[in-house]
Every structure is written in C-alpha cells, then in structure tokens.
Design a protein around this motif. Structure first.
Motif, PDB file in Angstrom:
ATOM      1  N   GLN A 259     109.694 -39.603  57.005  1.00 53.68           N
ATOM      2  CA  GLN A 259     110.646 -38.942  56.107  1.00 53.68           C
ATOM      3  C   GLN A 259     110.526 -37.445  56.408  1.00 53.68           C
ATOM      4  O   GLN A 259     109.535 -36.808  56.046  1.00 53.68           O
ATOM      5  CB  GLN A 259     110.260 -39.247  54.656  1.00 53.68           C
ATOM      6  CG  GLN A 259     111.215 -38.638  53.650  1.00 53.68           C
ATOM      7  CD  GLN A 259     110.798 -38.960  52.234  1.00 53.68           C
ATOM      8  OE1 GLN A 259     109.667 -38.683  51.831  1.00 53.68           O
ATOM      9  NE2 GLN A 259     111.679 -39.540  51.460  1.00 53.68           N
ATOM     10  N   ILE A 260     111.519 -36.926  57.084  1.00 43.89           N
ATOM     11  CA  ILE A 260     111.333 -35.609  57.705  1.00 43.89           C
ATOM     12  C   ILE A 260     111.666 -34.432  56.787  1.00 43.89           C
ATOM     13  O   ILE A 260     112.109 -34.605  55.656  1.00 43.89           O
ATOM     14  CB  ILE A 260     112.144 -35.506  59.008  1.00 43.89           C
ATOM     15  CG1 ILE A 260     113.629 -35.583  58.711  1.00 43.89           C
ATOM     16  CG2 ILE A 260     111.709 -36.588  59.997  1.00 43.89           C
ATOM     17  CD1 ILE A 260     114.487 -35.137  59.885  1.00 43.89           C
ATOM     18  N   SER A 261     111.466 -33.263  57.356  1.00 45.21           N
ATOM     19  CA  SER A 261     111.593 -32.010  56.600  1.00 45.21           C
ATOM     20  C   SER A 261     112.916 -31.879  55.849  1.00 45.21           C
ATOM     21  O   SER A 261     112.924 -31.472  54.685  1.00 45.21           O
ATOM     22  CB  SER A 261     111.403 -30.827  57.542  1.00 45.21           C
ATOM     23  OG  SER A 261     112.335 -30.871  58.617  1.00 45.21           O
ATOM     24  N   GLY A 262     114.030 -32.227  56.496  1.00 47.29           N
ATOM     25  CA  GLY A 262     115.325 -32.075  55.842  1.00 47.29           C
ATOM     26  C   GLY A 262     115.505 -33.051  54.685  1.00 47.29           C
ATOM     27  O   GLY A 262     116.170 -32.741  53.694  1.00 47.29           O
ATOM     28  N   GLU A 263     114.906 -34.215  54.816  1.00 46.76           N
ATOM     29  CA  GLU A 263     114.975 -35.197  53.721  1.00 46.76           C
ATOM     30  C   GLU A 263     114.192 -34.667  52.510  1.00 46.76           C
ATOM     31  O   GLU A 263     114.599 -34.822  51.357  1.00 46.76           O
ATOM     32  CB  GLU A 263     114.401 -36.538  54.185  1.00 46.76           C
ATOM     33  CG  GLU A 263     115.174 -37.177  55.332  1.00 46.76           C
ATOM     34  CD  GLU A 263     114.535 -38.488  55.789  1.00 46.76           C
ATOM     35  OE1 GLU A 263     114.662 -39.494  55.072  1.00 46.76           O
ATOM     36  OE2 GLU A 263     113.895 -38.502  56.860  1.00 46.76           O
ATOM     37  N   TYR A 264     113.063 -34.042  52.813  1.00 50.34           N
ATOM     38  CA  TYR A 264     112.242 -33.415  51.780  1.00 50.34           C
ATOM     39  C   TYR A 264     113.016 -32.276  51.114  1.00 50.34           C
ATOM     40  O   TYR A 264     113.117 -32.189  49.889  1.00 50.34           O
ATOM     41  CB  TYR A 264     110.952 -32.890  52.424  1.00 50.34           C
ATOM     42  CG  TYR A 264     110.032 -32.125  51.508  1.00 50.34           C
ATOM     43  CD1 TYR A 264     109.020 -32.783  50.808  1.00 50.34           C
ATOM     44  CD2 TYR A 264     110.146 -30.746  51.351  1.00 50.34           C
ATOM     45  CE1 TYR A 264     108.163 -32.083  49.970  1.00 50.34           C
ATOM     46  CE2 TYR A 264     109.298 -30.040  50.518  1.00 50.34           C
ATOM     47  CZ  TYR A 264     108.302 -30.707  49.832  1.00 50.34           C
ATOM     48  OH  TYR A 264     107.456 -30.002  49.005  1.00 50.34           O
ATOM     49  N   ALA A 265     113.570 -31.403  51.962  1.00 48.83           N
ATOM     50  CA  ALA A 265     114.240 -30.196  51.467  1.00 48.83           C
ATOM     51  C   ALA A 265     115.435 -30.533  50.574  1.00 48.83           C
ATOM     52  O   ALA A 265     115.667 -29.872  49.563  1.00 48.83           O
ATOM     53  CB  ALA A 265     114.690 -29.329  52.640  1.00 48.83           C
ATOM     54  N   MET A 266     116.176 -31.579  50.931  1.00 50.79           N
ATOM     55  CA  MET A 266     117.358 -31.921  50.137  1.00 50.79           C
ATOM     56  C   MET A 266     116.991 -32.287  48.706  1.00 50.79           C
ATOM     57  O   MET A 266     117.636 -31.857  47.760  1.00 50.79           O
ATOM     58  CB  MET A 266     118.091 -33.118  50.770  1.00 50.79           C
ATOM     59  CG  MET A 266     118.935 -32.736  51.957  1.00 50.79           C
ATOM     60  SD  MET A 266     120.059 -34.058  52.399  1.00 50.79           S
ATOM     61  CE  MET A 266     118.934 -35.351  52.843  1.00 50.79           C
ATOM     62  N   VAL A 267     115.943 -33.097  48.564  1.00 54.37           N
ATOM     63  CA  VAL A 267     115.535 -33.519  47.224  1.00 54.37           C
ATOM     64  C   VAL A 267     114.989 -32.319  46.443  1.00 54.37           C
ATOM     65  O   VAL A 267     115.354 -32.099  45.281  1.00 54.37           O
ATOM     66  CB  VAL A 267     114.480 -34.646  47.296  1.00 54.37           C
ATOM     67  CG1 VAL A 267     113.910 -34.939  45.914  1.00 54.37           C
ATOM     68  CG2 VAL A 267     115.084 -35.905  47.901  1.00 54.37           C
ATOM     69  N   GLU A 268     114.156 -31.513  47.103  1.00 54.08           N
ATOM     70  CA  GLU A 268     113.581 -30.358  46.411  1.00 54.08           C
ATOM     71  C   GLU A 268     114.670 -29.375  45.970  1.00 54.08           C
ATOM     72  O   GLU A 268     114.623 -28.834  44.865  1.00 54.08           O
ATOM     73  CB  GLU A 268     112.561 -29.642  47.308  1.00 54.08           C
ATOM     74  CG  GLU A 268     111.277 -30.436  47.571  1.00 54.08           C
ATOM     75  CD  GLU A 268     110.364 -30.546  46.346  1.00 54.08           C
ATOM     76  OE1 GLU A 268     110.603 -29.852  45.338  1.00 54.08           O
ATOM     77  OE2 GLU A 268     109.411 -31.350  46.414  1.00 54.08           O
ATOM     78  N   ALA A 269     115.640 -29.157  46.845  1.00 53.74           N
ATOM     79  CA  ALA A 269     116.690 -28.179  46.529  1.00 53.74           C
ATOM     80  C   ALA A 269     117.576 -28.665  45.387  1.00 53.74           C
ATOM     81  O   ALA A 269     117.888 -27.915  44.459  1.00 53.74           O
ATOM     82  CB  ALA A 269     117.533 -27.907  47.773  1.00 53.74           C
ATOM     83  N   ALA A 270     117.952 -29.933  45.443  1.00 51.46           N
ATOM     84  CA  ALA A 270     118.818 -30.465  44.377  1.00 51.46           C
ATOM     85  C   ALA A 270     118.068 -30.495  43.045  1.00 51.46           C
ATOM     86  O   ALA A 270     118.631 -30.207  41.991  1.00 51.46           O
ATOM     87  CB  ALA A 270     119.316 -31.862  44.747  1.00 51.46           C
ATOM     88  N   ALA A 271     116.770 -30.798  43.121  1.00 47.69           N
ATOM     89  CA  ALA A 271     115.966 -30.851  41.900  1.00 47.69           C
ATOM     90  C   ALA A 271     115.814 -29.455  41.304  1.00 47.69           C
ATOM     91  O   ALA A 271     115.870 -29.265  40.086  1.00 47.69           O
ATOM     92  CB  ALA A 271     114.597 -31.468  42.196  1.00 47.69           C
ATOM     93  N   GLU A 272     115.634 -28.472  42.181  1.00 52.42           N
ATOM     94  CA  GLU A 272     115.477 -27.093  41.727  1.00 52.42           C
ATOM     95  C   GLU A 272     116.721 -26.628  40.974  1.00 52.42           C
ATOM     96  O   GLU A 272     116.653 -25.878  40.014  1.00 52.42           O
ATOM     97  CB  GLU A 272     115.249 -26.216  42.953  1.00 52.42           C
ATOM     98  CG  GLU A 272     114.568 -24.904  42.681  1.00 52.42           C
ATOM     99  CD  GLU A 272     114.367 -24.151  43.991  1.00 52.42           C
ATOM    100  OE1 GLU A 272     113.495 -24.574  44.782  1.00 52.42           O
ATOM    101  OE2 GLU A 272     115.103 -23.172  44.229  1.00 52.42           O
TER     102      GLU A 272
END
Ligand code: PBG
Length: 314
Positions: A259-272
C-alpha cells in the motif's frame, strides 16, 4: 455476530512497516506529502523498529536516503558497505536480531543522480544488463550487512535470477527474495519520491508495468518464480486488487501487497479535511487488500494498526 462470521481478519503479523533512514541528519525529517511519516535518523530508526516489533508487526522494509553529494551515475552509495542503507541494516539487526524480519529495498534510484532505478547507456536509456551487475553487488552488501530478505524493486528483466545467484555465490542461501513481481508505473508513487529525495526527471514507463495490463503481470510472475522468488508482491495495492487476487489464486508462495505512499497520502489528506473517517478508512483499505489475497501488507500505518489490533480495537 459480525465478528464471528467475518471472512477476513487482520493480524499484526500480516503487517510490514516500510521505513526511511536519511544520512547525516540529527533529527527526523518530516515528509510533507506523508503526514506522520519521517525520514529517520539512525537512532530513531532503531526506535521505530523496536516499536513495530512490540506492536506485533512482523517485518520492516528499509529504504536509504543518502546525502545529495553522494549520488552519482552508478549509484555507488548503494553498494558501499558503509552506505546509509547498509549501516541501517546493521543497526536494526543489532537492535532486534531475528525477532523482526529485516527487509531492504534493492534498487538504485535512491542513489543515482539521475534518479532512475538503473544505470544509463550512452543514449541516456536505462541499461538493463549493466544494471543487473549493480544489483548483484547490492544484494551481496545488503546480505553482508545482515538483511533477512531483499526486495528487488527496480523491475529490470532477469533481476531475481541474478540476485539469487549473487547471494548463493557468497554463501547467503538463507537470504530470501521478495520479488516486486507486478509493479506498475503509477502516479501514486508521488509522495515516495519526496520521501527519498528522488532526482528523477521523466518517468519509469520503460521498466515498470502499464496499468492497463494483467496478463503481462502473470508472465512476470512466472518468470520471477522460475528465477527463484521466495515471495511475490503486487504494487500499488488499492487500484490493483484484481491483479492481487489473480496472483494469489495462481501461486503457492507467500503473496504481499504494497500500500504505497499515494494511497497513504490520499486517506490522510481527506481525513485532515474532515471528508472521511480516517481510522475506518484505514481499516477498510487494509481489509480489502487482505480479502483480495495478500498475506502480507506493506503499509506506512503498520505500527499504528498493529497497536490497535492488539488492543482489540478495530
Ligand atoms: C523504487 C521504489 C519505489 C517505491 C518503492 N520502491 C518508487 C518508484 O518506483 O518510483 C514506492 C513506494 C511508495 O510509493 O510508497 N526504489
């Protein structure tokens, strides 16, 4: 009742933590596009490894980030026994021994000044076979440093066979190979390129796979197994669950997904932004990857999720 009849469960041991270690820094450096993830110092990496182990995570995948001045055309910092990744492997091995499976990224992109995963020919194209020689040497220095599993991620043809031979030649038959079997040329690697301070101009389309193709991945799979892969991986995970399912149905070796960096970033950004429920979204992505057939999941949330699972929360 839902818990009783659940067809898929996540266990801390399913999780592997990818971690970055940066040369020459006194404090961990935050990665802007991956909130919560840092480039570790040697010292904080050791602590992160212990924390992961205590949470029940089963492995750690190490990526080295050399000083810019050390990058060159051949990526020599990647084969220097005192290069940052080799030093970090020794550090972590000294800290956790065999309790945590220590894995290393076997690729040149973190060390080359042009940012490609291989060395270039006179026309500036990635030279597959010249790169294989570099990978052979890299496998040997990583094995000498004490790694348990190498992860060749550069997608050169023949890389698994060459790495296997190189390891066997120096008596490292017991070092395993996690083959990046189906690694797609993906836009979702964006944040990773910041994480390793990549110098890449252009793209990796000549050696990574076309997102349109599944049969091609199955051919890569057959080749990797023939060449001696001990475990195989699909990457990225979320947009490629069909590939993962097909690979898992086909093989009798352990299957991993990254589960790569962009998959991580998308969830973190939307959650933020308050647009999704972070914790539920994380569990849902991981459950989906597990359901599709991954036995092991590399995720930047590994330690956090393992801690929650151990505490009986989900
Ligand atoms: C190559 C490598 C990459 C990742 C892991 N190994 C980047 C790439 O192929 O461009 C990406 C991991 C991530 O995005 O989280 N050394």
């Amino acid at each position: 009742m839902r818990r009783m009849v659940a067809e898929t469960r996540l266990d801390p041991a399913d999780l592997i933590l990818p971690a970055f270690v940066r040369e020459g820094v006194a404090e961990p450096v935050p990665i802007g596009a991956m909130p919560g993830v840092v480039q570790h110092t040697r010292d904080t990496l050791r602590k992160a490894a212990v924390e992961a182990l205590e949470a029940g995570v089963s492995g750690i995948m190490l990526f080295g980030v050399p000083e810019d001045a050390r990058k060159d055309g051949l990526g020599t910092a990647g084969t220097d026994p005192d290069g940052i990744l080799q030093v970090a492997i020794r550090d972590v091995r000294a800290e956790v021994g065999d309790e945590l499976v220590i894995m290393s990224d076997l690729c040149l992109d973190e060390y080359t000044d042009h940012g490609h995963c291989g060395v270039l020919d006179e026309d500036g194209r990635v030279d597959n076979d010249a790169t294989l020689e570099r990978y052979a040497e890299m496998a040997q220095v990583q094995a000498d440093a004490g790694v348990h599993v190498v992860g060749p991620s550069g997608m050169m043809d023949g890389q698994v066979g060459v790495v296997r031979d190189a390891l066997d030649t120096i008596g490292k038959e017991d070092v395993s190979i996690l083959a990046y079997t189906a690694k797609y040329s993906s836009a979702f690697y964006g944040p990773f390129r910041e994480a390793v301070g990549s110098s890449l101009q252009g793209d990796r389309k000549t050696y990574q796979q076309d997102p349109a193709n599944l049969r091609e991945s199955m051919r890569e799979l057959a080749l990797d197994l023939e060449e001696g892969a001990d475990m195989v991986m699909v990457k990225p995970a979320g947009p490629y669950l069909d590939v993962l399912a097909e690979v898992a149905r086909t093989v009798d070796v352990p299957v991993a997904a990254y589960q790569i960096s962009g998959e991580y970033a998308m969830v973190e950004a939307a959650a933020e932004k308050g647009w999704i429920d972070r914790d539920k979204a994380i569990m849902e992505t991981l459950t989906g990857i597990r359901r599709a057939g991954a036995q092991m999941i590399l995720t930047y949330w590994a330690t956090e999720v393992a801690q929650k699972l151990s505490a009986g929360r989900r």
